[in-house]
Design an enzyme around this catalytic site. Sequence first.
Site, PDB file in Angstrom:
ATOM      1  N   HIS A 279       8.047   6.288   9.385  1.00 50.55           N
ATOM      2  CA  HIS A 279       9.149   6.682   8.207  1.00 50.55           C
ATOM      3  C   HIS A 279      10.556   7.053   8.819  1.00 50.55           C
ATOM      4  O   HIS A 279      10.676   7.561   9.721  1.00 50.55           O
ATOM      5  CB  HIS A 279       8.568   7.917   7.154  1.00 50.55           C
ATOM      6  CG  HIS A 279       7.227   7.436   6.567  1.00 50.55           C
ATOM      7  ND1 HIS A 279       7.330   7.296   5.402  1.00 50.55           N
ATOM      8  CD2 HIS A 279       6.201   7.114   7.077  1.00 50.55           C
ATOM      9  CE1 HIS A 279       6.015   6.998   4.762  1.00 50.55           C
ATOM     10  NE2 HIS A 279       5.277   7.035   6.112  1.00 50.55           N
TER      11      HIS A 279
ATOM     12  N   CYS B 186       5.028   9.328   0.778  1.00 53.62           N
ATOM     13  CA  CYS B 186       3.302   9.504   0.536  1.00 53.62           C
ATOM     14  C   CYS B 186       3.314  10.635  -0.539  1.00 53.62           C
ATOM     15  O   CYS B 186       4.069  11.778  -0.396  1.00 53.62           O
ATOM     16  CB  CYS B 186       3.019  10.249   2.117  1.00 53.62           C
ATOM     17  SG  CYS B 186       1.292  10.797   1.761  1.00 53.62           S
TER      18      CYS B 186
ATOM     19  N   ARG C 252       0.843  -1.201  -0.023  1.00 56.42           N
ATOM     20  CA  ARG C 252       0.198  -0.116   0.071  1.00 56.42           C
ATOM     21  C   ARG C 252       0.894   1.215  -0.055  1.00 56.42           C
ATOM     22  O   ARG C 252       1.025   1.821  -1.069  1.00 56.42           O
ATOM     23  CB  ARG C 252      -0.981  -0.029   1.104  1.00 56.42           C
ATOM     24  CG  ARG C 252      -2.375   0.777   1.096  1.00 56.42           C
ATOM     25  CD  ARG C 252      -1.985   2.346   1.351  1.00 56.42           C
ATOM     26  NE  ARG C 252      -1.668   2.693   2.683  1.00 56.42           N
ATOM     27  CZ  ARG C 252      -0.998   3.554   2.852  1.00 56.42           C
ATOM     28  NH1 ARG C 252      -1.221   4.795   2.153  1.00 56.42           N
ATOM     29  NH2 ARG C 252      -0.585   3.897   4.118  1.00 56.42           N
TER      30      ARG C 252
END
Lengths: 310, 310
Positions: free
Chosen positions: B218, B249, B18
């Site tokens: 992250h 992102c 994802r």
Amino acid sequence: MTPLTPPKAVEIVEVAPRDGFQSIRDPLPTADKQRCIQALIDAGITRMEIGSFVSPKAIPQMADTGELVAAFANRPGMRFSALVPNLKGAELALAQGVREVVYVVSVSESHNQSNVRRSVDESLADLARVVECLRQAGDACLRLDLGTSFDCPYEGRIAWTQVDAALDKALALCGDLELEVALCDTTGRATPYQVAEHFTRLRERHQRPSLRWAFHGHDTFGMGVANALFAIHHGATAVDAACGGLGGCPFAPGATGNTATEDLVYALQGGKVHTGIDLPLLLNAADLIAALPGGQTASHLREVPRERVS
Amino acid sequence: MTPLTPPKAVEIVEVAPRDGFQSIRDPLPTADKQRCIQALIDAGITRMEIGSFVSPKAIPQMADTGELVAAFANRPGMRFSALVPNLKGAELALAQGVREVVYVVSVSESHNQSNVRRSVDESLADLARVVECLRQAGDACLRLDLGTSFDCPYEGRIAWTQVDAALDKALALCGDLELEVALCDTTGRATPYQVAEHFTRLRERHQRPSLRWAFHGHDTFGMGVANALFAIHHGATAVDAACGGLGGCPFAPGATGNTATEDLVYALQGGKVHTGIDLPLLLNAADLIAALPGGQTASHLREVPRERVS
């Protein structure tokens, strides 16, 4: 579950001028080193391993250490150290004005042989003479760098009994001398819970007021910051790091840079841990270091937009 | 000083399919995704965010999520989840056979607007409907991804009161529904002691047996592994990571990959923490992922000679 609370302060030992500059194949001009060292001092670094007193044939990159000591030794508030592999190095260091001698001995035979060209026992025998020499000097102190305390590039994982054997002998030789012992993860292969267990065990085994603990780590396996924080939580009051993540070890194949000072300071700053270091100024120093010809740097913070580093 | 002892087990949620695949500009062929997902399952991954049910116009990279769910949903021992930004996504996910819905809402208005194109209040209003939908489905559970729980790419540091406000409302809506709340460090800017304090505070504030905690981080600032371990020590029982460190992102400028699963598993394995994951097989999956066209990976373990990863 006890919350992990940050300590009030941690001493950062900047090792780029030794571990870092030594990893650059062609010796740097002394003037370039001086610019970097000055930038590090400007950033608030107060402890620095400025170089090493070793054979200039073996490690030509460190041949100008005496010159650097002479240039910087009398800065107020600064604590400079120099690495030495033997008595001769210690004598030279003291003669040049160094007040903190970093004596290096690896726990594993093969790394000690390749690093300082002698057996562990020979290194320890010489340590006795270095201690005597420091006692006579009176105003100098000792840091013991226990190389390959977790892993050796030649022998793999190191058993704790091996660390115990070397450290027991070393401490017996040092008596009540003011001493800092650094567990060195020479290859970066140690993991955080191992670091925690190692420090916990050794601090229980060796309880004496004149003994302080430090951690020297590399970020090769991505454990650099985590290992340092776990070491700090388990009693290390000083941690080595190299600005820009510059570093490696010519005798530890595959080892990349030391944990970047800026990454570590960022982590500590987030817990309001006092290091005395100004992060934006440290990043200026990291930029200087990254621009050195032949250097390999590995810093997370340098890759982040500067205005986000706060 | 309480020694940091490792937990018995930690659940790793693999989010490369994802968070990772979404970060690759050109949508990957479904067959490539399937090969990577199979390799991750072969490595012992048991929780995986397999994709998201979002507008294929907004995020074409996720258009084949239904197809992937159909291909993998019935694997024994596997727990697949899919991210949804709204009721429609949740309905689609449930209709396709997803049993764990990841509902994402960012704490900061501007990130929620750019990420899911609605206000925080609108997202929360829709959460009420998602919860109702899950109750009717009966056999499905909810994960709440609380985006920008520490820092927002547009608004900077996020005050805890903002997190409290959003989470209080969300929990009131969820009632006694089985729930996992993930504090998401969307930008990687959080630091370990902040993570520790955040989890400690929130777990004290919200004590209920049906509530579990997770961390999504992250490695942009180099804090990935340390933040995850600090989260775990303070009550997170699940941690997100992306194999190969693939990720980022599209709506969080400057964010690089999620913490690499292999780096995190290596750290945990050193403490004998059970994850169920086989590191050499995971590195095979990381190699596959790193070879995907257009992907940006950041993994420390992949750079280390394979025989040293143990």
